[in-house]
Design an enzyme around this catalytic site. Structure first.
Site, short mmCIF file in Angstrom:
data_model
loop_
_atom_site.label_atom_id
_atom_site.label_comp_id
_atom_site.label_asym_id
_atom_site.label_seq_id
_atom_site.Cartn_x
_atom_site.Cartn_y
_atom_site.Cartn_z
N ASP A 194 34.51 10.45 -5.24
CA ASP A 194 35.89 10.33 -5.71
C ASP A 194 36.16 11.32 -6.85
O ASP A 194 35.27 12.08 -7.27
CB ASP A 194 36.13 8.87 -6.15
CG ASP A 194 37.54 8.40 -5.84
OD1 ASP A 194 38.44 9.23 -5.71
OD2 ASP A 194 37.73 7.17 -5.76
N ASP A 209 46.11 7.62 -1.74
CA ASP A 209 45.61 6.41 -1.05
C ASP A 209 46.66 5.84 -0.09
O ASP A 209 47.83 5.73 -0.42
CB ASP A 209 45.30 5.32 -2.08
CG ASP A 209 44.06 5.64 -2.89
OD1 ASP A 209 43.57 6.79 -2.83
OD2 ASP A 209 43.59 4.74 -3.60
N GLU A 254 39.38 13.89 -3.19
CA GLU A 254 40.18 14.31 -4.35
C GLU A 254 41.67 14.23 -4.02
O GLU A 254 42.49 14.84 -4.68
CB GLU A 254 39.75 15.66 -4.92
CG GLU A 254 39.67 16.80 -3.94
CD GLU A 254 41.03 17.28 -3.50
OE1 GLU A 254 41.53 16.72 -2.50
OE2 GLU A 254 41.56 18.23 -4.11
N TRP A 255 41.96 13.44 -2.94
CA TRP A 255 43.34 13.03 -2.59
C TRP A 255 44.24 14.21 -2.20
O TRP A 255 45.46 14.13 -2.32
CB TRP A 255 43.98 12.23 -3.74
CG TRP A 255 43.03 11.34 -4.47
CD1 TRP A 255 42.25 10.37 -3.90
CD2 TRP A 255 42.71 11.35 -5.87
NE1 TRP A 255 41.49 9.76 -4.86
CE2 TRP A 255 41.75 10.34 -6.08
CE3 TRP A 255 43.16 12.09 -6.96
CZ2 TRP A 255 41.21 10.06 -7.34
CZ3 TRP A 255 42.64 11.82 -8.21
CH2 TRP A 255 41.68 10.82 -8.39
N GLY A 256 43.65 15.33 -1.80
CA GLY A 256 44.46 16.49 -1.43
C GLY A 256 45.00 17.23 -2.62
O GLY A 256 45.78 18.18 -2.48
C1 GLA Z 1 40.44 5.93 -5.33
C2 GLA Z 1 40.18 6.27 -3.87
C3 GLA Z 1 40.20 5.01 -3.05
C4 GLA Z 1 39.15 4.04 -3.57
C5 GLA Z 1 39.36 3.76 -5.05
C6 GLA Z 1 38.22 2.98 -5.65
O1 GLA Z 1 41.73 5.47 -5.50
O2 GLA Z 1 41.14 7.18 -3.39
O3 GLA Z 1 39.98 5.27 -1.68
O4 GLA Z 1 37.87 4.59 -3.37
O5 GLA Z 1 39.50 4.97 -5.78
O6 GLA Z 1 38.38 2.75 -6.99
#
Ligand code: GLA
Length: 389
Positions: free
Chosen positions: A149, A204, A182-184
């Site tokens: 993450d 997410d 890293e969410w893009g």
């Molecule tokens: C981030 C990630 C999620 C999850 C949470 C856990 O938000 O994007 O998929 O792993 O952390 O804390």
């Protein structure tokens, strides 16, 4: 002389290239499994993970292709004085090696979570400064999959941070699927192909069809919109990841659940179920184990679908399959039924072609069509077909 210089140059490239490649031979098709986060958040335990593995075998998911059982955030509590990461002894009283052995004994694979920063998103110890130590620890436990993450990583460079962990995993010597998360935020589809086996391409997922959380979390169709245009980056060993599944988590209706799952398969997405596998109704299980839909996801060509037509809420997505056939999704984002057409020109076939159309959701041959195929699609639904000239 000139020739020798050129040869030396290419030899140099050949020698240098492998050091900066992922090259772990894994995830030739999108990984399939389960992850604890969407349903259980921090409420993870040894018992939950064992029972989830048991359920995956007993309910037919393993036979349908699901393999990885992944513990997300909150399994870790501190580091030992020597820096070794320590699992929560109350929640995981037998330790991680014992748990991994159990998951392996079921013929499944074991996954774990950490963070490139100093802390995870839930404030547990991250891997920053301990990358090699953690990689060796995971390898000694028998970890097969690492989700990594991006919380508390302010000031870090994503390419450097993820490349460091890739190299640590490689050095530790155990084949471990590397899942970048890293969410893009730094466009991983542009750089992560040689770093990870999959990379989250968006924020997410939220358990809804079309919503947006204040902090950025996204419903199903909003994630879909962000996947359009980055399909070029997906392929065997390296996948765009639109996040884990919300099927079976109680908010999406039956049509939306099928469409969510079907569209993720069109996207060649990693299929990480995110519900309680121990208590699931027959409809949820049927969605998650629809083998014809999964076969599209797992197609060996590994081509992520493109959105080839959009008319308001009516969309057509298509991908090429190994052997030259196509998978096509007619997606209705509206709250009323819609009639949607795919024209053969939209999917790279001449209009005069006749092709057999097969509904993979319903396991039904729909006949031979020339030039186009039209279906009435339920609200928030998707009709997914294969087209074989
Ligand atoms: C981030 C990630 C999620 C999850 C949470 C856990 O938000 O994007 O998929 O792993 O952390 O804390």
């Amino acid at each position: 002389m000139k020739l020798r210089a050129i040869c030396t140059f290419f030899l140099l490239i050949l020698c240098v290239a492998p050091a900066s490649a992922l090259d772990n031979g894994l995830a030739k098709t999108p990984p399939m499994g389960w992850n604890s986060w969407n349903k259980f958040a921090c409420n993870v335990s040894d018992q939950l993970i064992r029972e989830t593995g048991d359920a995956m075998v007993a309910n037919g998911m393993k036979d349908a292709g699901y393999q990885y059982v992944v513990i997300d955030d909150c399994w870790q509590v501190k580091r030992n004085p020597d820096g070794t990461i320590v699992a929560d002894a109350e929640r995981f009283p037998h330790g991680m090696k014992d748990l991994a052995d159990y998951i392996h004994s079921k013929g499944l694979l074991f996954g774990i979570y950490s963070d490139a920063g100093r802390q995870t998103c839930q404030g547990r110890p991250g891997s920053r400064g301990h990358e090699f130590q953690d990689a060796f620890t995971y390898a000694s436990w028998g970890v097969d999959y690492l989700k990594f993450d991006w919380c508390h990583a302010e000031g870090q460079n994503s390419v450097e941070s993820y490349s460091l962990m890739r190299d640590a995993l490689k050095t530790a010597g155990r084949p471990i699927v590397f899942s970048i998360c890293e969410w893009g935020s730094t466009k991983p589809w542009q750089w992560a192909k040689d770093v990870g086996n999959l990379w989250r391409s968006t924020e997410d997922i939220q358990n809804c069809w079309d919503c947006k959380a204040d902090w950025g979390g996204l419903g199903v169709v909003r994630i879909l919109d962000l996947m359009d245009g980055i399909e070029y980056a997906a392929g065997p060993g390296h996948w765009n990841d639109p996040d884990m599944l919300e099927v079976g988590n109680g908010k999406l209706n039956a049509e939306e659940s099928r469409a969510h799952f079907g569209m993720w398969c069109m996207l060649a997405a990693p299929l990480m179920s995110g519900n309680d596998l121990r208590h699931m109704d027959a409809d949820t299980l049927a969605v998650l184990t629809n083998k014809e839909v999964i076969a599209i996801d797992q197609d060996s060509l590994g081509k992520q679908a493109s959105r080839v037509r959009k008319e308001g809420d009516k969309e057509v997505w298509a991908r090429e399959l190994a052997g030259g056939n196509r998978a096509v999704a007619l997606l209705n984002r509206a709250a009323t039924p819609q009639t949607i057409t795919v024209k053969w020109e939209d999917i790279g076939y001449p209009a005069h072609f006749s092709a057999a159309v097969h509904d993979v959701g319903e396991h039904k041959d729909l006949g031979t069509m020339t030039g186009s195929f039209t279906a009435t699609v339920a609200p928030h639904g998707a009709v997914i077909v294969t087209v074989r000239p």
